[in-house]
Design a protein around this motif. Sequence first.
Motif, PDB file in Angstrom:
ATOM      1  N   LEU A 151       0.501  -1.303   0.277  1.00  0.00           N
ATOM      2  CA  LEU A 151      -0.526   0.119  -0.274  1.00  0.00           C
ATOM      3  C   LEU A 151       0.586   1.138  -0.239  1.00  0.00           C
ATOM      4  CD1 LEU A 151      -2.935   1.487   0.319  1.00  0.00           C
ATOM      5  CD2 LEU A 151      -2.203   1.134   2.597  1.00  0.00           C
ATOM      6  N   VAL A 152       0.445   2.192  -1.492  1.00  0.00           N
ATOM      7  CA  VAL A 152       1.210   3.129  -0.623  1.00  0.00           C
ATOM      8  C   VAL A 152      -0.358   4.349  -0.216  1.00  0.00           C
ATOM      9  CG1 VAL A 152       2.139   5.068  -1.565  1.00  0.00           C
ATOM     10  CG2 VAL A 152       3.023   2.779  -2.383  1.00  0.00           C
ATOM     11  N   ALA A 153       0.556   5.079   0.448  1.00  0.00           N
ATOM     12  CA  ALA A 153      -0.668   6.258   1.216  1.00  0.00           C
ATOM     13  C   ALA A 153      -0.151   7.648   1.117  1.00  0.00           C
ATOM     14  CB  ALA A 153      -1.052   5.683   2.508  1.00  0.00           C
ATOM     15  N   PHE A 154      -0.957   8.639   0.565  1.00  0.00           N
ATOM     16  CA  PHE A 154      -0.835  10.166   1.041  1.00  0.00           C
ATOM     17  C   PHE A 154      -1.536  10.320   2.115  1.00  0.00           C
ATOM     18  CE2 PHE A 154       0.696   8.934  -3.623  1.00  0.00           C
ATOM     19  CZ  PHE A 154       2.081   9.177  -3.254  1.00  0.00           C
ATOM     20  N   GLY A 155      -1.621  10.951   3.038  1.00  0.00           N
ATOM     21  CA  GLY A 155      -1.804  11.727   4.125  1.00  0.00           C
ATOM     22  C   GLY A 155      -2.944  13.041   3.415  1.00  0.00           C
ATOM     23  N   SER A 156      -3.718  12.828   3.825  1.00  0.00           N
ATOM     24  CA  SER A 156      -4.868  14.260   4.522  1.00  0.00           C
ATOM     25  C   SER A 156      -3.416  15.994   4.037  1.00  0.00           C
ATOM     26  CB  SER A 156      -5.338  14.964   4.883  1.00  0.00           C
ATOM     27  OG  SER A 156      -6.723  13.602   5.439  1.00  0.00           O
ATOM     28  N   PHE A 157      -3.934  16.436   3.268  1.00  0.00           N
ATOM     29  CA  PHE A 157      -2.981  18.226   2.692  1.00  0.00           C
ATOM     30  C   PHE A 157      -1.289  17.396   2.362  1.00  0.00           C
ATOM     31  CE2 PHE A 157      -5.522  18.820   6.278  1.00  0.00           C
ATOM     32  CZ  PHE A 157      -7.009  19.133   4.828  1.00  0.00           C
ATOM     33  N   ALA A 158      -1.312  16.097   1.968  1.00  0.00           N
ATOM     34  CA  ALA A 158       0.306  15.617   1.920  1.00  0.00           C
ATOM     35  C   ALA A 158       0.847  16.416   0.127  1.00  0.00           C
ATOM     36  CB  ALA A 158       0.723  13.725   2.315  1.00  0.00           C
ATOM     37  N   GLY A 159      -0.559  16.536  -0.290  1.00  0.00           N
ATOM     38  CA  GLY A 159      -0.318  16.914  -1.869  1.00  0.00           C
ATOM     39  C   GLY A 159       0.259  18.903  -1.463  1.00  0.00           C
ATOM     40  N   THR A 160       0.429  18.869  -0.255  1.00  0.00           N
ATOM     41  CA  THR A 160       0.847  20.686  -0.461  1.00  0.00           C
ATOM     42  C   THR A 160       2.479  20.771  -0.237  1.00  0.00           C
ATOM     43  OG1 THR A 160       0.841  20.484   2.626  1.00  0.00           O
ATOM     44  CG2 THR A 160      -1.384  21.555   0.888  1.00  0.00           C
ATOM     45  N   LEU A 161       2.603  19.390   0.440  1.00  0.00           N
ATOM     46  CA  LEU A 161       4.572  18.726   0.469  1.00  0.00           C
ATOM     47  C   LEU A 161       5.670  18.683  -0.844  1.00  0.00           C
ATOM     48  CD1 LEU A 161       4.317  16.168   3.169  1.00  0.00           C
ATOM     49  CD2 LEU A 161       4.798  18.844   3.423  1.00  0.00           C
ATOM     50  N   SER A 162       6.761  19.643  -1.251  1.00  0.00           N
ATOM     51  CA  SER A 162       7.478  18.966  -2.200  1.00  0.00           C
ATOM     52  C   SER A 162       7.421  17.571  -2.761  1.00  0.00           C
ATOM     53  CB  SER A 162       8.729  19.746  -1.940  1.00  0.00           C
ATOM     54  OG  SER A 162       9.416  19.760  -0.932  1.00  0.00           O
TER      55      SER A 162
ATOM     56  N   ALA B 131      -4.804  13.304  -0.476  1.00  0.00           N
ATOM     57  CA  ALA B 131      -2.726  14.186  -0.247  1.00  0.00           C
ATOM     58  C   ALA B 131      -3.971  15.522  -0.769  1.00  0.00           C
ATOM     59  CB  ALA B 131      -2.276  14.570  -0.603  1.00  0.00           C
ATOM     60  N   GLN B 132      -5.055  16.396  -0.329  1.00  0.00           N
ATOM     61  CA  GLN B 132      -5.279  17.374  -1.430  1.00  0.00           C
ATOM     62  C   GLN B 132      -4.549  18.989  -0.565  1.00  0.00           C
ATOM     63  OE1 GLN B 132      -6.446  15.884   1.965  1.00  0.00           O
ATOM     64  NE2 GLN B 132      -8.743  16.176   2.307  1.00  0.00           N
ATOM     65  N   PRO B 133      -4.325  18.827  -1.705  1.00  0.00           N
ATOM     66  CA  PRO B 133      -3.202  19.808  -2.395  1.00  0.00           C
ATOM     67  C   PRO B 133      -3.271  20.918  -2.298  1.00  0.00           C
ATOM     68  CG  PRO B 133      -4.461  19.530  -4.710  1.00  0.00           C
ATOM     69  CD  PRO B 133      -4.637  18.482  -3.596  1.00  0.00           C
ATOM     70  N   ASP B 134      -4.238  21.417  -1.874  1.00  0.00           N
ATOM     71  CA  ASP B 134      -5.517  22.826  -1.612  1.00  0.00           C
ATOM     72  C   ASP B 134      -5.011  23.938  -2.877  1.00  0.00           C
ATOM     73  OD1 ASP B 134      -5.858  24.774   0.519  1.00  0.00           O
ATOM     74  OD2 ASP B 134      -4.379  26.204   0.221  1.00  0.00           O
ATOM     75  N   ARG B 135      -5.923  23.714  -3.838  1.00  0.00           N
ATOM     76  CA  ARG B 135      -5.580  24.029  -5.011  1.00  0.00           C
ATOM     77  C   ARG B 135      -6.595  23.649  -6.256  1.00  0.00           C
ATOM     78  NH1 ARG B 135      -0.199  21.926  -5.206  1.00  0.00           N
ATOM     79  NH2 ARG B 135      -0.233  20.487  -7.092  1.00  0.00           N
ATOM     80  N   PRO B 136      -8.314  23.613  -6.032  1.00  0.00           N
ATOM     81  CA  PRO B 136      -9.183  23.773  -6.335  1.00  0.00           C
ATOM     82  C   PRO B 136      -8.983  23.344  -7.981  1.00  0.00           C
ATOM     83  CG  PRO B 136      -9.327  24.413  -4.416  1.00  0.00           C
ATOM     84  CD  PRO B 136      -8.170  24.686  -4.821  1.00  0.00           C
ATOM     85  N   GLY B 137      -9.614  22.377  -8.469  1.00  0.00           N
ATOM     86  CA  GLY B 137      -9.318  22.337 -10.135  1.00  0.00           C
ATOM     87  C   GLY B 137      -8.423  21.535 -10.733  1.00  0.00           C
ATOM     88  N   SER B 138      -7.553  20.795  -9.529  1.00  0.00           N
ATOM     89  CA  SER B 138      -6.494  20.289  -9.787  1.00  0.00           C
ATOM     90  C   SER B 138      -6.624  18.783  -9.820  1.00  0.00           C
ATOM     91  CB  SER B 138      -5.122  20.270  -8.939  1.00  0.00           C
ATOM     92  OG  SER B 138      -5.414  20.436  -7.944  1.00  0.00           O
ATOM     93  N   GLY B 139      -6.145  17.696 -10.884  1.00  0.00           N
ATOM     94  CA  GLY B 139      -6.315  16.756 -11.407  1.00  0.00           C
ATOM     95  C   GLY B 139      -5.366  16.180 -10.485  1.00  0.00           C
ATOM     96  N   VAL B 140      -5.784  14.709  -9.877  1.00  0.00           N
ATOM     97  CA  VAL B 140      -4.506  13.723  -9.222  1.00  0.00           C
ATOM     98  C   VAL B 140      -3.481  13.364 -10.089  1.00  0.00           C
ATOM     99  CG1 VAL B 140      -4.110  11.128  -7.976  1.00  0.00           C
ATOM    100  CG2 VAL B 140      -6.272  12.611  -7.510  1.00  0.00           C
ATOM    101  N   PRO B 141      -2.170  13.548 -10.714  1.00  0.00           N
ATOM    102  CA  PRO B 141      -0.871  13.287 -11.795  1.00  0.00           C
ATOM    103  C   PRO B 141      -1.261  12.322 -12.708  1.00  0.00           C
ATOM    104  CG  PRO B 141      -0.078  14.524  -9.882  1.00  0.00           C
ATOM    105  CD  PRO B 141      -2.495  14.275  -9.470  1.00  0.00           C
TER     106      PRO B 141
END
Length: 752
Positions: A113-124, A151-161
Amino acid sequence: MDDSSHTPSEISRRRVVQLLGAGAVMATAGTTMTGTTAAAHSGAWSGLVAAVLDETDAETNARGLRTLLENAGFAVITLNPNQGVRYQAAPSPQPPAVAAVAATANGVQEVALVAFGSFAGTLSSYSTFETGQRASLQDFVKAGGVVLDLAQPDRPGSGVPYLPVFDYQYDAVPMHAVRTDYDSNTIYPVDTNHPLVKPLAVSTAAATSGQVLTGRRTRRSDGGYEKKLWTSWESLGAWAEMRVLLSCVPGTTGFPAALVEGRHEKGRYLVSSLTIDKCYAADGTTPVESAAAVEDSHTFFNALTGYVQKVRASSAPGVSTTPSPKAGPLVGDVDETTARIWARPGVNRTAYPTWKCQVSGGAVNQPADRTVTAANDETVLFDVTGLTPDTDYTFTITCTTPDAPSVPLTGKFRTAPVATAATKVTLGVGSCAHSISNPVWARIIENGCEGFVMLGDTPYADRGLSFKGGTPPTDTEVLTKARRTHREFLAAPGIDNLVRSMPVWGTWDDHDYGANGSDGTFVKKDLFRQVFVDYRANASFGHATNGTQAVTGRGPGEGIYTSFRRGPVEVFLIDPRWFSNSGSNPRVCMGSVQKDWLFGKLKASTAKFKVLASGMTWYDKAGPESDDWFTYQAERAELFKHIRDNNIKGCVLLSGDIHVSRTLKNHGDPNVGYDLWEFVVSPLHDKTAADVHHVGTPPVGLVDKVAEPRTFLKLEADTSTATQAKLTATWINAAGKAVIGPLVLTAAQLGY
């Protein structure tokens, strides 16, 4: 993000932290609540390893992903963003601590399993991993691994890349998921029997009846901002090839979604907006949520362990995808004083039937409210009048029902300059596009295009429909699948941003008209026309069934031809499919009504440049396919004669279809009194003709060509200087590089 367009409760969570300061953050974090300790939830060791990228929430100081997974039976390692991942083929017989060390012993992270926590999308580190290790992540899933992305990146409108792009085919679309600015504390089960959903307790309390994950609490208010960790943050507004498991509203549409699932060969992707991992303090043991909320979190992650085991054993339920209901908004025809704006809101039309469009930026007559109906596939079309030429406007579409669970639909456009003004207009043109994230759409905006013309196969609306013998699809199947394809196309990352940012006009080619290579004898064409007019906002769509006038509404009609004027250029979007009959004698392409319309409009046009646009090429493709204007060369010659006899200056030809870009001059000896150029632009997707079909012997008059994927045409009509007016054509790829041109045609070269 521009905070000015949001109420205080909608402002970006990171922006709230910036506004209030670290002291307020720590004060909020100190308001903890008593819950069940982590130790009370210790589960049996599964033999499986999880790689985790977690982020402490800056506002509440909460985290918990590692704790939840360890207590659900995983050995947990911290994800190394510079190292690839590999599927853990067998459970480890070693204790968890030993298994964790062994998972990275061979220079790769071997996990289940690979797991990205909440708001981890803001991390470099999240960006570093998903860009540098994207291929290994996709291979990991293909082999049987599971990815959980919170991992919400705090960028609404962005897709999961990193979601996979499948091989080119008409009956499959690469999966995508797009986050919105919609937050919610209400979560409803959609797929109630799914192993991740079934264990969740369903509330029977009157205020929360039918909901799950109801135990989370509101935190204190400060400075007018109610600071809470929403249960669903940046909920999912669009997706493709994924099934909705949890939604923010009741019902089966799934919009906005809180948890979606996609399958890629043996493994699964789980994309979620849930913040249920944030239930412990930074120490990983002290609860910061209620006992009920902590219990809900552990229930979900315990279910996740069982789900991962089912995926590994190939016993997880199959993924029947949920159609993405929302699409748009789309800006359609815009002239000097009017605009058409389209959207499919995607919420329950019975509960939220009426929608309004508020336009701001200058003089305007606000459009009438619109009611969502099943007849137009729950789409709405607003006609805006009273606008000022050459002026910027913004708009917002909202439901008239208070507190409707919908994402505000916003966009912008610029009206056309006065037709006689000395000015410069830049249009983008493209054909042949799939419903996937594609960098070419951003290049169109970056290159200053103020409007875009879709030349057909935009999208491939016949995807999943076969007309090659056997039992043909039913009318219901055609409408259902074609509508879904159009929705997914307009909601795809990149396309969605373009269509809400500038006027978009469209015509069709064979795959959005009906079947490959089809002409006017195609028996299901009326159904594809119904879908097309419901998903575009041209000024008109062909003519009425009695042949007397243009169809400006969205009812029955014949063909979809139309035209528009923007400053010094007028574009005629010809329909070469609906009326054509390649087996008749003489062969007919445009039909009498469309031909009279085109001849009359051309003769009356005062535009310096006149673009004759057709989905299919004006020259002979000379391959196995014959859907081109050479098949109808007598009618083509009649058009050229009309241009010559009436001294119509400034004409150029435009086409797409063939997955190759070309420039041609005087092909077919048009003899219009000046050099007649044809600009071919194709494809917007990533497959050129060498990958798809043979395009024949190079035609007479060929000047330049390139087989370049992800290419659009930048067309500039310039009458702004004292020197001679000019039309400039440049073919640009997804990297922003010119692959043909710029080709500059002066007014003198076009007959003036």
